[in-house]
Design a protein around this motif. Sequence first.
Motif, PDB file in Angstrom:
ATOM      1  N   SER A  11       0.871  -1.183   0.000  1.00 54.93           N
ATOM      2  CA  SER A  11       0.000   0.000   0.000  1.00 54.93           C
ATOM      3  C   SER A  11       0.903   1.227   0.000  1.00 54.93           C
ATOM      4  O   SER A  11       2.131   1.103   0.170  1.00 54.93           O
ATOM      5  CB  SER A  11      -0.893   0.020   1.249  1.00 54.93           C
ATOM      6  N   GLY A  12       0.299   2.390  -0.157  1.00 50.23           N
ATOM      7  CA  GLY A  12       1.075   3.624  -0.056  1.00 50.23           C
ATOM      8  C   GLY A  12       1.668   3.781   1.333  1.00 50.23           C
ATOM      9  O   GLY A  12       2.815   4.212   1.495  1.00 50.23           O
ATOM     10  N   MET A  13       0.884   3.435   2.358  1.00 50.49           N
ATOM     11  CA  MET A  13       1.392   3.556   3.727  1.00 50.49           C
ATOM     12  C   MET A  13       2.577   2.608   3.951  1.00 50.49           C
ATOM     13  O   MET A  13       3.541   2.951   4.639  1.00 50.49           O
ATOM     14  CB  MET A  13       0.288   3.270   4.751  1.00 50.49           C
ATOM     15  N   PHE A  48      -1.203  13.563   4.207  1.00 47.54           N
ATOM     16  CA  PHE A  48      -2.248  12.542   4.363  1.00 47.54           C
ATOM     17  C   PHE A  48      -2.382  12.126   5.839  1.00 47.54           C
ATOM     18  O   PHE A  48      -1.379  11.944   6.528  1.00 47.54           O
ATOM     19  CB  PHE A  48      -1.817  11.342   3.504  1.00 47.54           C
ATOM     20  N   GLU A  55       4.364  16.355   0.617  1.00 45.97           N
ATOM     21  CA  GLU A  55       3.400  16.109  -0.451  1.00 45.97           C
ATOM     22  C   GLU A  55       3.275  17.407  -1.227  1.00 45.97           C
ATOM     23  O   GLU A  55       3.024  18.453  -0.640  1.00 45.97           O
ATOM     24  CB  GLU A  55       2.018  15.780   0.128  1.00 45.97           C
ATOM     25  N   ASP A  61       5.990  12.603  -1.833  1.00 43.24           N
ATOM     26  CA  ASP A  61       4.823  11.763  -2.116  1.00 43.24           C
ATOM     27  C   ASP A  61       4.207  12.300  -3.401  1.00 43.24           C
ATOM     28  O   ASP A  61       3.644  13.399  -3.419  1.00 43.24           O
ATOM     29  CB  ASP A  61       3.849  11.855  -0.929  1.00 43.24           C
ATOM     30  N   CYS A  73       1.794  11.093  -5.282  1.00 40.37           N
ATOM     31  CA  CYS A  73       0.511  10.438  -5.526  1.00 40.37           C
ATOM     32  C   CYS A  73      -0.457  11.293  -6.352  1.00 40.37           C
ATOM     33  O   CYS A  73      -1.110  10.799  -7.254  1.00 40.37           O
ATOM     34  CB  CYS A  73      -0.053  10.121  -4.151  1.00 40.37           C
ATOM     35  N   PHE A  74      -0.523  12.607  -6.065  1.00 38.45           N
ATOM     36  CA  PHE A  74      -1.513  13.453  -6.733  1.00 38.45           C
ATOM     37  C   PHE A  74      -1.113  13.775  -8.170  1.00 38.45           C
ATOM     38  O   PHE A  74      -1.969  14.051  -9.000  1.00 38.45           O
ATOM     39  CB  PHE A  74      -1.720  14.767  -5.958  1.00 38.45           C
ATOM     40  N   SER A  77       1.194   6.150  -3.596  1.00 33.65           N
ATOM     41  CA  SER A  77       0.092   5.254  -3.330  1.00 33.65           C
ATOM     42  C   SER A  77      -0.421   4.886  -4.711  1.00 33.65           C
ATOM     43  O   SER A  77      -1.095   5.683  -5.365  1.00 33.65           O
ATOM     44  CB  SER A  77      -1.003   5.956  -2.513  1.00 33.65           C
ATOM     45  N   THR A  91      -2.611   2.952  -5.318  1.00 34.75           N
ATOM     46  CA  THR A  91      -4.057   2.820  -5.114  1.00 34.75           C
ATOM     47  C   THR A  91      -4.840   3.903  -5.854  1.00 34.75           C
ATOM     48  O   THR A  91      -5.998   3.694  -6.211  1.00 34.75           O
ATOM     49  CB  THR A  91      -4.345   2.977  -3.603  1.00 34.75           C
ATOM     50  N   LYS A  92      -4.214   5.042  -6.079  1.00 31.85           N
ATOM     51  CA  LYS A  92      -4.930   6.199  -6.613  1.00 31.85           C
ATOM     52  C   LYS A  92      -4.839   6.180  -8.143  1.00 31.85           C
ATOM     53  O   LYS A  92      -5.369   5.295  -8.768  1.00 31.85           O
ATOM     54  CB  LYS A  92      -4.368   7.468  -5.988  1.00 31.85           C
ATOM     55  N   GLY A  96      -1.820  -0.517  -3.316  1.00 28.24           N
ATOM     56  CA  GLY A  96      -0.403  -0.786  -3.545  1.00 28.24           C
ATOM     57  C   GLY A  96       0.384   0.490  -3.377  1.00 28.24           C
ATOM     58  O   GLY A  96      -0.190   1.580  -3.289  1.00 28.24           O
TER      59      GLY A  96
END
Length: 403
Positions: free
Chosen positions: A96-98, A122, A165, A194, A196-197, A216, A218-219, A229
């Motif tokens: 996961s991202g975490m 986050f 982030e 991070d 992710c965005f 992450s 996941t996004k 993931g």
Amino acid sequence: MTNEWDAGRLNSDLDGVGLDTLAVRAGQRRTPEAEHGEPLFFTSSYVFRSAADAAACFAGEVPGNVYSRYTNPTVRTFEERIAALEGAEQAVATASGMAAILAMVMSLCSAGDHILVSRSVFGATVSLFDKYFKRFGVEVDYVPLTDYEAWRAAFKANTRLVFVESPSNPLAELVDIARLAELCHAKGALLAVDNCFCTPVLQQPLALGADLVIHSATKYIDGQGRCLGGVVAGRSEHMKEVVGFLRTAGPTLSPFNAWVFLKGLETLRLRMQAHCASAQALAEWLEQQPGVQKVFYAGLPSHPQHDLARRQQKAFGAVLSFEVAGGKEGAWRFIDATRLISITANLGDSKSTITHPATTTHGRLSPEDRARAGISDSLVRIAVGLEELDDLKADLARGLAAL
Ligand SMILES: *Cc1c(COP(=O)(O)O)cnc(C)c1O
């Protein structure tokens, strides 16, 4: 056919190809079956031709797979593809991202180290740092993302890692990654971003000077809300440590999820382009609406870091937030009046989502901390999906009508 089978022309020559081509083809090594798609190696362990083969492989004298907590060919393909897209020497996939953030800190930091984290990260990231890492003697301090003087002043002799982030959630604030990287390196600290965005399609933090990238998956990398993931990417000297931690502790990525993410990466740029175009149009439209007091989106010239965003990112992302009239009641009425957009805090999905940050993603903060982070009770956040723009507009118009 033997295991030494030469794939020959069946594998693509990727020398000098562009990002879109890497997103579709990087990391694949075809098997003797000559499959066109990426094979899914759904297996926990691997067999050897002889006891001597097994011994050589366990000893690391010859390459090969032993056990899927260590290596899995589908996961490796995903890791090589995302490394190619981020311009990283190596990428490592996590559950996961975490788990990516956990693996990075566990492998690169020790008791007595000091970590700086940008203030508006986050929620689970804050819990991981405050509730768990601090227990093991790691010091953590938070710094407002855009305040360079505060960053400069926050470093200590033992600052090992800086974690940010950019853009932030939900107000889409940015930090100048190259400028912060320079400061970190002058102070002997590593910079982790991070991403992710933005995904590597909009921003490549390593090229801007960061040392580590976190995802992450996941996004947007999945992009269709199917599985969890994460990824850590960076230089091999650091990734070697991350791999060591993952193989021992076990939060590795499932090969099934890796296979789903490979399919996600193939359409990542096309999806991001569509997400960003709709987000831009909605942000501009919302800014014109009487019931909307303020829109936070870096693609708007009214955004304080619009110029930095133009320089640093290829587009402005698809998460935007806005303040409506009527405080918390107004925001809730707006959200409840929508009929199409899903009321959920998730993002990076083809389905658009809407949430009230003050009572969901940022509900655990004290009212003072929320005020300091600029998250008012009247703030609504949307993550723009891939539905027809006019349908999204019509749904938000229902929200506006309810104010
Ligand atoms: C979702 C998210 C995470 C955590 O990722 P998971 O895959 O849910 O563990 C970390 N950082 C950001 C910015 C996120 O949006």
